[in-house]
Design a protein around this motif. Structure first.
Motif, PDB file in Angstrom:
ATOM      1  N   GLN A  82       0.856  -1.185   0.000  1.00 44.15           N
ATOM      2  CA  GLN A  82       0.000   0.000   0.000  1.00 44.15           C
ATOM      3  C   GLN A  82       0.891   1.233   0.000  1.00 44.15           C
ATOM      4  O   GLN A  82       1.643   1.469   0.948  1.00 44.15           O
ATOM      5  CB  GLN A  82      -0.914   0.037   1.225  1.00 44.15           C
ATOM      6  N   ILE A  83       0.843   2.008  -1.076  1.00 46.54           N
ATOM      7  CA  ILE A  83       1.575   3.269  -1.125  1.00 46.54           C
ATOM      8  C   ILE A  83       0.773   4.306  -0.355  1.00 46.54           C
ATOM      9  O   ILE A  83      -0.413   4.508  -0.602  1.00 46.54           O
ATOM     10  CB  ILE A  83       1.830   3.708  -2.569  1.00 46.54           C
ATOM     11  N   LEU A  84       1.428   4.961   0.604  1.00 49.38           N
ATOM     12  CA  LEU A  84       0.764   5.902   1.498  1.00 49.38           C
ATOM     13  C   LEU A  84       0.786   7.323   0.969  1.00 49.38           C
ATOM     14  O   LEU A  84      -0.189   8.059   1.076  1.00 49.38           O
ATOM     15  CB  LEU A  84       1.428   5.861   2.875  1.00 49.38           C
ATOM     16  N   ASN A  85       1.919   7.718   0.421  1.00 50.02           N
ATOM     17  CA  ASN A  85       2.071   9.073  -0.084  1.00 50.02           C
ATOM     18  C   ASN A  85       3.355   9.155  -0.906  1.00 50.02           C
ATOM     19  O   ASN A  85       4.177   8.229  -0.866  1.00 50.02           O
ATOM     20  CB  ASN A  85       2.116  10.083   1.070  1.00 50.02           C
ATOM     21  N   TYR A  86       3.510  10.251  -1.607  1.00 48.11           N
ATOM     22  CA  TYR A  86       4.680  10.471  -2.448  1.00 48.11           C
ATOM     23  C   TYR A  86       5.507  11.614  -1.870  1.00 48.11           C
ATOM     24  O   TYR A  86       4.957  12.573  -1.308  1.00 48.11           O
ATOM     25  CB  TYR A  86       4.250  10.785  -3.883  1.00 48.11           C
ATOM     26  N   VAL A  87       6.826  11.504  -1.974  1.00 42.60           N
ATOM     27  CA  VAL A  87       7.718  12.541  -1.467  1.00 42.60           C
ATOM     28  C   VAL A  87       8.407  13.230  -2.632  1.00 42.60           C
ATOM     29  O   VAL A  87       8.876  12.585  -3.571  1.00 42.60           O
ATOM     30  CB  VAL A  87       8.751  11.972  -0.469  1.00 42.60           C
ATOM     31  N   LEU A  88       8.455  14.544  -2.565  1.00 47.03           N
ATOM     32  CA  LEU A  88       9.029  15.390  -3.598  1.00 47.03           C
ATOM     33  C   LEU A  88       9.988  16.378  -2.947  1.00 47.03           C
ATOM     34  O   LEU A  88      10.077  16.441  -1.710  1.00 47.03           O
ATOM     35  CB  LEU A  88       7.918  16.118  -4.364  1.00 47.03           C
ATOM     36  N   PRO A  89      10.706  17.165  -3.731  1.00 46.09           N
ATOM     37  CA  PRO A  89      11.669  18.105  -3.145  1.00 46.09           C
ATOM     38  C   PRO A  89      11.060  18.990  -2.052  1.00 46.09           C
ATOM     39  O   PRO A  89       9.964  19.522  -2.197  1.00 46.09           O
ATOM     40  CB  PRO A  89      12.113  18.936  -4.359  1.00 46.09           C
ATOM     41  N   GLY A  90      11.793  19.104  -0.954  1.00 46.08           N
ATOM     42  CA  GLY A  90      11.339  19.865   0.200  1.00 46.08           C
ATOM     43  C   GLY A  90      10.690  19.016   1.267  1.00 46.08           C
ATOM     44  O   GLY A  90      10.511  19.483   2.397  1.00 46.08           O
ATOM     45  N   ASP A  91      10.352  17.768   0.949  1.00 49.63           N
ATOM     46  CA  ASP A  91       9.704  16.891   1.930  1.00 49.63           C
ATOM     47  C   ASP A  91      10.734  16.265   2.868  1.00 49.63           C
ATOM     48  O   ASP A  91      11.863  15.959   2.469  1.00 49.63           O
ATOM     49  CB  ASP A  91       8.920  15.789   1.229  1.00 49.63           C
ATOM     50  N   LEU A  92      10.317  16.059   4.105  1.00 46.77           N
ATOM     51  CA  LEU A  92      11.172  15.474   5.134  1.00 46.77           C
ATOM     52  C   LEU A  92      10.913  13.979   5.228  1.00 46.77           C
ATOM     53  O   LEU A  92       9.766  13.536   5.214  1.00 46.77           O
ATOM     54  CB  LEU A  92      10.874  16.146   6.472  1.00 46.77           C
ATOM     55  N   ILE A  93      11.978  13.187   5.332  1.00 49.54           N
ATOM     56  CA  ILE A  93      11.898  11.736   5.443  1.00 49.54           C
ATOM     57  C   ILE A  93      12.610  11.308   6.722  1.00 49.54           C
ATOM     58  O   ILE A  93      13.706  11.779   7.010  1.00 49.54           O
ATOM     59  CB  ILE A  93      12.564  11.043   4.235  1.00 49.54           C
ATOM     60  N   GLY A  94      11.992  10.406   7.462  1.00 52.93           N
ATOM     61  CA  GLY A  94      12.653   9.828   8.625  1.00 52.93           C
ATOM     62  C   GLY A  94      12.316  10.471   9.946  1.00 52.93           C
ATOM     63  O   GLY A  94      12.817  10.022  10.987  1.00 52.93           O
ATOM     64  N   LEU A  95      11.440  11.484   9.962  1.00 55.83           N
ATOM     65  CA  LEU A  95      11.078  12.118  11.227  1.00 55.83           C
ATOM     66  C   LEU A  95      10.369  11.129  12.146  1.00 55.83           C
ATOM     67  O   LEU A  95      10.588  11.115  13.352  1.00 55.83           O
ATOM     68  CB  LEU A  95      10.180  13.330  10.957  1.00 55.83           C
ATOM     69  N   GLN A  96       9.538  10.278  11.568  1.00 53.73           N
ATOM     70  CA  GLN A  96       8.814   9.280  12.361  1.00 53.73           C
ATOM     71  C   GLN A  96       9.778   8.373  13.108  1.00 53.73           C
ATOM     72  O   GLN A  96       9.624   8.118  14.309  1.00 53.73           O
ATOM     73  CB  GLN A  96       7.911   8.463  11.443  1.00 53.73           C
ATOM     74  N   GLY A  97      10.799   7.882  12.416  1.00 57.69           N
ATOM     75  CA  GLY A  97      11.782   7.018  13.048  1.00 57.69           C
ATOM     76  C   GLY A  97      12.598   7.752  14.091  1.00 57.69           C
ATOM     77  O   GLY A  97      13.007   7.174  15.109  1.00 57.69           O
ATOM     78  N   THR A  98      12.826   9.036  13.860  1.00 62.82           N
ATOM     79  CA  THR A  98      13.587   9.837  14.810  1.00 62.82           C
ATOM     80  C   THR A  98      12.818  10.030  16.110  1.00 62.82           C
ATOM     81  O   THR A  98      13.372   9.925  17.209  1.00 62.82           O
ATOM     82  CB  THR A  98      13.915  11.216  14.194  1.00 62.82           C
ATOM     83  N   VAL A  99      11.525  10.292  16.007  1.00 66.07           N
ATOM     84  CA  VAL A  99      10.709  10.585  17.189  1.00 66.07           C
ATOM     85  C   VAL A  99      10.252   9.309  17.889  1.00 66.07           C
ATOM     86  O   VAL A  99      10.244   9.224  19.114  1.00 66.07           O
ATOM     87  CB  VAL A  99       9.498  11.447  16.780  1.00 66.07           C
ATOM     88  N   MET A 100       9.868   8.283  17.105  1.00 71.85           N
ATOM     89  CA  MET A 100       9.259   7.074  17.674  1.00 71.85           C
ATOM     90  C   MET A 100      10.240   5.928  17.851  1.00 71.85           C
ATOM     91  O   MET A 100       9.879   4.874  18.359  1.00 71.85           O
ATOM     92  CB  MET A 100       8.088   6.631  16.795  1.00 71.85           C
ATOM     93  N   LYS A 246       2.825  29.718   1.061  1.00 73.44           N
ATOM     94  CA  LYS A 246       4.226  29.361   1.245  1.00 73.44           C
ATOM     95  C   LYS A 246       4.358  28.325   2.357  1.00 73.44           C
ATOM     96  O   LYS A 246       3.719  28.440   3.391  1.00 73.44           O
ATOM     97  CB  LYS A 246       5.047  30.604   1.600  1.00 73.44           C
ATOM     98  N   ARG A 247       5.155  27.313   2.129  1.00 72.80           N
ATOM     99  CA  ARG A 247       5.321  26.251   3.122  1.00 72.80           C
ATOM    100  C   ARG A 247       6.772  26.163   3.547  1.00 72.80           C
ATOM    101  O   ARG A 247       7.692  26.560   2.801  1.00 72.80           O
ATOM    102  CB  ARG A 247       4.868  24.910   2.554  1.00 72.80           C
ATOM    103  N   PRO A 248       7.032  25.661   4.754  1.00 68.69           N
ATOM    104  CA  PRO A 248       8.405  25.539   5.229  1.00 68.69           C
ATOM    105  C   PRO A 248       9.078  24.257   4.750  1.00 68.69           C
ATOM    106  O   PRO A 248       8.410  23.323   4.301  1.00 68.69           O
ATOM    107  CB  PRO A 248       8.248  25.518   6.751  1.00 68.69           C
ATOM    108  N   PHE A 249      10.386  24.249   4.832  1.00 66.14           N
ATOM    109  CA  PHE A 249      11.167  23.013   4.677  1.00 66.14           C
ATOM    110  C   PHE A 249      12.423  23.175   5.501  1.00 66.14           C
ATOM    111  O   PHE A 249      12.797  24.281   5.901  1.00 66.14           O
ATOM    112  CB  PHE A 249      11.471  22.731   3.201  1.00 66.14           C
ATOM    113  N   ILE A 250      13.059  22.069   5.778  1.00 69.89           N
ATOM    114  CA  ILE A 250      14.284  22.097   6.585  1.00 69.89           C
ATOM    115  C   ILE A 250      15.476  21.804   5.692  1.00 69.89           C
ATOM    116  O   ILE A 250      15.435  20.811   4.959  1.00 69.89           O
ATOM    117  CB  ILE A 250      14.227  21.050   7.731  1.00 69.89           C
TER     118      ILE A 250
END
Length: 250
Positions: A82-100, A246-250
């Motif tokens: 099951q594909i949940l969502n797509y990631v494109l430039p500016g998207d953050l990956i791995g925050l879930q693993g960092t927090v949980m 306008k949206r933020p990114f890190i």
């Protein structure tokens, strides 16, 4: 795991980040930019089809997509995806693993992708000293929740035709805002990706996409599709669009 090529020596300076020039993103304050330059430790170049993060894994890093496309997914034991969502430039990956502590889903590169790499153990410095960046992380997590709400509505209540129209309109709008199209509105996804996102069989997906093509909304290619009328796709799905400034990114 991912086929990666470390590019620390070719690190893109944050001050010259190509994403900063896009009107889609908010500007960094001087102190924020200075911190992010220290927070970032390098870059990874990853081949299409490679796994970036695996469900259940622990990672010492989190990442921002600099270039390319990817997707988040979960797998059942029998191989159904099951594909949940797509990631494109500016998207953050791995925050879930960092927090949980560990990832609850996997991430795969849909195209060749470049990631900015950040050290997980510096995340508390961000929270302690840069409240605006901490709010940005909260905003990013809330936005992901909002998008997943819309995806769930689509799978649960939209017809197959409406589901496909929504997904293609969603990807089209996201890519347009990031100026990823170069002369043609091409989405680099296969029919299998669409089927795994919409919860449809590949046969049903193929028939559904042919209906959209017959209406002149899309033109299907070997490994993706050209969006010919993104507004008509959104209208068919009764989707109001991303509706974000306008949206933020890190």
């Amino acid at each position: 795991m991912a086929t990666t090529r470390a590019t620390h020596e070719a690190k893109t300076p944050c001050k010259k980040c190509p994403l900063r020039g896009l009107p889609h993103f908010r500007e960094f304050a001087a102190d924020e930019l200075e911190f992010v330059e220290v927070f970032k430790t390098g870059e990874l170049a990853i081949d299409a089809g490679s796994t970036i993060l695996v469900e259940g894994s622990h990672s010492a890093h989190l990442f921002t997509v600099l270039t390319g496309w990817g997707f988040r997914y979960k797998m059942l034991e029998d191989g159904r995806r099951q594909i949940l969502n797509y990631v494109l430039p500016g998207d953050l990956i791995g925050l879930q693993g960092t927090v949980m502590g560990e990832m609850q889903h996997s991430v795969e590169a849909l195209s060749p992708i470049t990631l900015c790499v950040f050290e997980r153990n510096k995340l508390m410095t961000l929270y302690n000293k840069h409240a605006s960046l901490a709010f940005d992380l909260t905003w990013i997590a809330a936005r992901e929740e909002r998008i997943l709400d819309e995806h769930l509505l689509s799978i649960g209540r939209r017809s197959a035709l409406e589901r496909a129209a929504y997904l293609l309109a969603y990807l089209y709008q996201r890519a347009s805002a990031l100026k990823l199209f170069n002369g043609r509105s091409f989405l680099p996804i296969t029919q299998q990706h669409i089927a795994d996102t919409l919860g449809l069989s590949i046969v049903h997906t193929n028939k559904t996409l042919k209906k959209l093509a017959s209406r002149g909304f899309i033109r299907w290619q070997e490994r993706g599709c050209d969006v010919l009328d993104g507004q008509a796709l959104a209208g068919l799905a009764e989707w109001e669009g991303l509706g974000e400034g306008k949206r933020p990114f890190i």
